[in-house]
Design an enzyme around this catalytic site. Structure first.
Site, mmCIF file in Angstrom:
data_model
loop_
_atom_site.group_PDB
_atom_site.id
_atom_site.type_symbol
_atom_site.label_atom_id
_atom_site.label_comp_id
_atom_site.label_asym_id
_atom_site.label_seq_id
_atom_site.Cartn_x
_atom_site.Cartn_y
_atom_site.Cartn_z
ATOM 1 C CD GLN A 224 -3.451 -4.323 6.439
ATOM 2 O OE1 GLN A 224 -3.334 -3.367 5.670
ATOM 3 N NE2 GLN A 224 -4.089 -5.434 6.098
ATOM 4 C CE LYS B 96 -3.858 -2.399 2.135
ATOM 5 N NZ LYS B 96 -4.616 -2.730 3.337
ATOM 6 C CG ASP C 147 -9.450 0.081 4.759
ATOM 7 O OD1 ASP C 147 -9.181 -0.244 3.584
ATOM 8 O OD2 ASP C 147 -8.733 -0.208 5.734
#
Ligand code: NAD
Length: 300
Positions: free
Chosen positions: A105, A61, A128
């Site tokens: 994460q 990422k 997200d």
């Protein structure tokens, strides 16, 4: 039916190619925005602990941020970090004008309550798309920041001109981050959706009826290739590591490709699309409009 053929060797839904095209569009839009005096988007990437798979995802990422022209700010926290400490960091990032998007994460260590964390992120920095507000907006046909994996699947289909409106789509898996929002994306664009999961009876019958099959189970071999409707579209979200170390999807690629009309590989399918959508969401969270490399599909 136009997309269903009798005999087929599947065409590839190439996530590497499509994600590169999306990231290039994101980069161009960001550079144009910065060129006009706009602020360069900033993404805070928070990793708690050192789970090997999570560390690999986070590194990828961060690389994508470089390709997209996004400033990544890294917050690598010790596995023992308490929930209160993590929430305090999120509060600071929520208040920081330099941070447009916050990514924590998952999975988090077991002593931390994941929904408490995902719902603490300000909804307009929730790149997200996991916050209850953003999932609710998707459910109510007012999409804002959308969960990256299902959005990535839709982008992959639409890049190849696959119009899912009126198709019978079967989603296998009903998790908060993949199966459920996947069903909402498909409804939004007019598919008739069946969601199946571990308590579903007759999975085979559902899969056999799918014009569009999305598997997001995380176990290889549950969906069998001979169940696949000839000529149908197969998207494999699953990422499974075999004892040999090889990464495979939920569905056996070569036998499924002999029946399907379209198929996404693992690796190289949905994974890179998910990461490209994170870049897109971060640009959008900053107020950068991105013109995608395909035509938008009508909502249902
Ligand atoms: P999860 O474990 O939260 O959910 C799995 C789902 O599969 C559940 O809804 C469960 O009911 C269902 N399921 C389990 N056994 C089943 C069975 N026998 N029959 C039917 N349904 C069954 O997992 P998740 O987070 O949704 O992830 C699913 C898979 O997708 C994993 O392999 C994960 O690594 C992968 N994934 C990939 C990406 C990507 O970017 N490609 C992103 C997220 C997750």
């Amino acid at each position: 039916m136009k997309t269903i053929q009798q005999e087929s060797t599947a065409k590839l839904l190439d996530g590497i190619k499509v994600s590169a095209a999306v990231i290039e569009c994101v980069r161009e839009s960001i550079e144009a925005h910065v060129g006009k005096g706009g602020r360069r988007p900033g993404l805070a990437v928070v990793l708690v602990g050192s789970d090997p798979a999570s560390s690999i995802y986070v590194r990828a990422k961060r690389r994508d941020c470089e390709r997209a022209g996004i400033r990544a700010q890294d917050f690598d926290l010790d596995a023992q970090t308490s929930q209160d400490e993590l929430l305090a960091l999120i509060d600071r990032l929520n208040d920081s004008p330099d941070v447009d998007g916050i990514l924590v994460q998952l999975p988090l260590p077991p002593h931390i309550d994941e929904p408490a964390v995902t719902n603490r992120i300000h909804a307009d920095k929730d790149v997200d798309g996991f916050h209850a507000f953003n999932v609710g907006k998707l459910a109510l046909r007012q999409p804002g920041l959308r969960p990256c994996t299902p959005r990535g699947v839709m982008a992959l289909l639409h890049f190849y001109g696959i119009a899912n409106r009126s198709m019978h789509a079967v989603v296998v898996g009903a998790s908060n981050i993949v199966g459920r929002p996947m069903a909402l994306e498909l409804l939004l664009t007019g598919s008739t959706v069946t969601v199946s999961h571990r308590f579903t009876r007759n999975l085979e019958e559902h899969v056999r009826s799918a014009e569009l099959l999305i598997s997001a189970i995380g176990k290889p071999g549950i969906v069998q290739s001979e169940w696949i409707r000839p000529g149908s579209i197969v998207v494999d979200v699953g990422i499974n590591r075999l004892p040999s170390g090889k990464i495979v999807g939920d569905i056996d690629f070569s036998s499924a490709a002999a029946r399907a009309g379209w198929i996404s590989p693992v690796p190289g399918g949905v994974g890179p699309m998910t990461r490209a959508m994170l870049m897109l969401n971060t640009a959008e969270a900053t107020g950068v409009g991105v013109k995608m490399p395909f035509k938008a599909q009508p909502t249902g």
